[in-house]
Design a protein around this motif. Structure first.
Motif, short mmCIF file in Angstrom:
data_model
loop_
_atom_site.label_atom_id
_atom_site.label_comp_id
_atom_site.label_asym_id
_atom_site.label_seq_id
_atom_site.Cartn_x
_atom_site.Cartn_y
_atom_site.Cartn_z
N SER A 1 0.83 -1.21 0.00
CA SER A 1 0.00 0.00 0.00
C SER A 1 0.86 1.26 0.00
CB SER A 1 -0.93 0.01 1.22
OG SER A 1 -0.21 0.27 2.42
N LYS A 2 2.13 1.11 0.40
CA LYS A 2 3.07 2.23 0.39
C LYS A 2 3.84 2.31 -0.92
CE LYS A 2 3.59 1.83 5.41
NZ LYS A 2 4.46 1.38 6.52
N GLY A 3 3.46 1.44 -1.88
CA GLY A 3 4.09 1.48 -3.19
C GLY A 3 5.33 0.62 -3.34
N LEU A 4 5.62 -0.21 -2.34
CA LEU A 4 6.81 -1.06 -2.42
C LEU A 4 6.52 -2.32 -3.26
CD1 LEU A 4 8.05 -0.87 1.29
CD2 LEU A 4 8.76 0.53 -0.65
N THR A 5 7.53 -2.75 -4.01
CA THR A 5 7.40 -3.97 -4.80
C THR A 5 7.93 -5.16 -4.01
OG1 THR A 5 9.52 -3.55 -5.87
CG2 THR A 5 7.53 -2.80 -7.02
N VAL A 6 7.30 -6.32 -4.23
CA VAL A 6 7.62 -7.53 -3.46
C VAL A 6 8.07 -8.64 -4.40
CG1 VAL A 6 6.67 -9.32 -1.95
CG2 VAL A 6 5.97 -6.93 -1.65
N ASN B 1 6.70 -10.09 -8.27
CA ASN B 1 7.58 -10.96 -9.04
C ASN B 1 7.89 -12.22 -8.24
OD1 ASN B 1 8.19 -8.91 -11.22
ND2 ASN B 1 9.00 -7.82 -9.44
N ALA B 2 7.99 -13.37 -8.91
CA ALA B 2 8.35 -14.61 -8.23
C ALA B 2 9.47 -15.28 -9.01
CB ALA B 2 7.14 -15.53 -8.10
N TYR B 3 10.42 -15.86 -8.28
CA TYR B 3 11.67 -16.35 -8.86
C TYR B 3 11.78 -17.86 -8.71
CZ TYR B 3 12.75 -11.42 -9.02
OH TYR B 3 12.69 -10.08 -9.30
N PHE B 4 12.04 -18.52 -9.84
CA PHE B 4 12.16 -19.98 -9.86
C PHE B 4 13.41 -20.36 -10.65
CE2 PHE B 4 7.72 -19.07 -9.21
CZ PHE B 4 7.28 -20.03 -8.33
N GLY B 5 14.11 -21.39 -10.19
CA GLY B 5 15.31 -21.85 -10.88
C GLY B 5 14.99 -22.71 -12.09
N GLU B 6 15.83 -22.60 -13.11
CA GLU B 6 15.62 -23.38 -14.33
C GLU B 6 16.00 -24.85 -14.18
OE1 GLU B 6 17.54 -21.41 -17.59
OE2 GLU B 6 15.90 -19.95 -17.81
N LYS B 7 16.58 -25.24 -13.04
CA LYS B 7 16.83 -26.67 -12.84
C LYS B 7 15.52 -27.44 -12.94
CE LYS B 7 17.46 -28.60 -8.78
NZ LYS B 7 16.52 -29.76 -8.76
N CYS C 1 17.66 -10.99 3.84
CA CYS C 1 16.28 -11.25 3.43
C CYS C 1 15.36 -10.42 4.33
CB CYS C 1 15.98 -12.74 3.57
SG CYS C 1 14.29 -13.18 3.14
N ASP C 2 14.26 -9.94 3.75
CA ASP C 2 13.35 -9.06 4.50
C ASP C 2 12.30 -9.82 5.29
OD1 ASP C 2 14.37 -6.45 3.44
OD2 ASP C 2 13.73 -7.36 1.55
N ILE C 3 11.67 -10.81 4.64
CA ILE C 3 10.55 -11.52 5.25
C ILE C 3 10.69 -13.01 4.96
CG2 ILE C 3 8.02 -11.78 5.30
CD1 ILE C 3 7.89 -8.92 4.11
N LEU D 1 20.13 -19.02 -2.69
CA LEU D 1 20.65 -17.69 -2.37
C LEU D 1 20.85 -16.86 -3.64
CD1 LEU D 1 23.19 -18.55 0.48
CD2 LEU D 1 20.75 -18.01 0.64
N SER D 2 21.17 -17.53 -4.75
CA SER D 2 21.31 -16.79 -6.01
C SER D 2 19.95 -16.28 -6.49
CB SER D 2 21.96 -17.68 -7.09
OG SER D 2 21.09 -18.70 -7.53
N LEU D 3 18.88 -17.04 -6.24
CA LEU D 3 17.53 -16.55 -6.56
C LEU D 3 17.20 -15.31 -5.73
CD1 LEU D 3 15.47 -19.90 -6.67
CD2 LEU D 3 16.38 -18.62 -8.61
N ILE D 4 17.58 -15.37 -4.45
CA ILE D 4 17.32 -14.24 -3.56
C ILE D 4 18.09 -13.01 -4.03
CG2 ILE D 4 17.63 -13.39 -1.20
CD1 ILE D 4 17.24 -16.40 -0.33
N GLU D 5 19.33 -13.19 -4.46
CA GLU D 5 20.12 -12.06 -4.96
C GLU D 5 19.45 -11.45 -6.19
OE1 GLU D 5 22.68 -10.42 -3.64
OE2 GLU D 5 22.30 -11.73 -1.92
N ASN D 6 18.92 -12.29 -7.07
CA ASN D 6 18.19 -11.78 -8.24
C ASN D 6 16.98 -10.98 -7.81
OD1 ASN D 6 19.61 -12.58 -10.58
ND2 ASN D 6 18.94 -14.68 -10.31
N ALA D 7 16.26 -11.50 -6.82
CA ALA D 7 15.05 -10.83 -6.34
C ALA D 7 15.40 -9.48 -5.71
CB ALA D 7 14.32 -11.72 -5.34
N LYS D 8 16.52 -9.42 -5.00
CA LYS D 8 16.91 -8.20 -4.30
C LYS D 8 17.23 -7.07 -5.29
CE LYS D 8 19.73 -8.46 -0.75
NZ LYS D 8 18.96 -7.85 0.35
N LYS D 9 17.72 -7.44 -6.47
CA LYS D 9 18.10 -6.42 -7.47
C LYS D 9 16.89 -5.69 -8.04
CE LYS D 9 22.15 -9.05 -9.01
NZ LYS D 9 22.66 -9.93 -10.09
#
Length: 280
Positions: free
Chosen positions: A19-24, A144-150, A87-89, A38-46
């Protein structure tokens, strides 16, 4: 780092942030976190203001109760790793929180994507995956949701799920994270014996060589070659190898220059089942 195990609390907290305009950005996991996660998390953080990681061993996607029971659960270590990458949450529900009593997997029409490869060996697996991912999207409301190609087949099925359910989320596939010897990182790797772990590098070596054959051999010839490679390897048992169209995951016997293909493989190293794939 905020940790929630109750879905209403997680939903309320994230809704307030949005509601404050932040993206998740969401990284769904079943825990036993490794460098691939952890590499997925790094991608998400960017690309997001807030990153959420879910940790939930989803019972509806396991065909084998013993596999569910043995799946590694390392919550304390996982939370420590998530703290270290800022990680935030973290959302850590149990099965009772995610599923009503006697609830089973929802049935989806994945347009045949779930009938290929893994679907031939793991009946109803992808309905279980679709059910839990739909629940996570509804609770955590990611942009956005992040999934590995494995798990490339799973990635395509999640894309189809979003199309079916019209969820307002972008699905982002991330490159396979590998060990130094090429083995795709997986939570199952920690269950390998030393002997099987050493042998498992043969999987990536074989599909890499198969890729090099693509301009000189037919898919059938490559499949026969891979089969023969594993027949002579006493530590590994090939379950399947196939070359498939990336869009519909159907095995092919000939290649069209205008389409994209991948080689997919599943191998048993002792009792541990490992999967991998490579773009051709």
């Amino acid at each position: 780092m905020k940790v929630f195990s109750i879905k209403e609390l997680a939903n309320s907290y994230i809704s307030d942030l949005k509601s404050k305009g932040l993206t998740v950005g969401l990284v769904p996991t079943m825990g036993a976190l490794h460098e691939g996660h952890l590499s997925l998390i790094e991608n998400a953080k960017k690309n997001n203001d807030v990153v959420v990681v879910s940790i939930f061993v989803n019972p509806t996607q396991f065909n084998n109760p013993e596999d569910l029971e043995k799946y590694p659960r390392t919550l304390d270590e996982d939370l420590e790793k998530l703290k270290n990458v800022n990680c935030d949450i973290v959302f850590t529900p149990n099965a009772d929180e995610m599923y009503d009593k006697n609830e089973v997997a929802e049935l989806f029409d994945f347009d045949g994507l779930d009938k290929e490869m893994e679907g031939k060996f793991r009946d109803n697996h992808f309905n279980g995956v679709g059910t839990v991912v739909k629940k996570l999207f509804n609770i955590l409301k990611p942009n956005n949701a992040y999934f590995g190609e494995k798990d490339y087949q799973q990635l395509q099925i999640i894309n189809k799920l979003v199309s079916i359910t019209k969820q307002p989320v972008n699905i982002i596939g991330c490159a396979i994270d590998r060990e130094d010897d090429g083995l795709a990182r997986s939570s199952r790797n920690m269950r390998l014996t030393t002997e099987h772990r050493n042998s498992a590098a043969f999987i990536y070596k074989t599909i890499t060589e198969a890729k090099e054959m693509i301009n000189s051999s037919s898919p059938k010839e490559i499949e026969e070659w891979v089969n023969n490679q594993f027949k002579s390897h006493h530590n590994l048992v090939l379950e399947y190898f196939t070359i498939a169209d990336e869009s519909n995951l159907k095995s092919v016997t000939a290649l069209d220059q205008n389409k994209k293909y991948r080689a997919f493989i599943a191998v048993f190293a002792g009792e541990i089942r490992l999967i991998d794939n490579i773009a051709l």
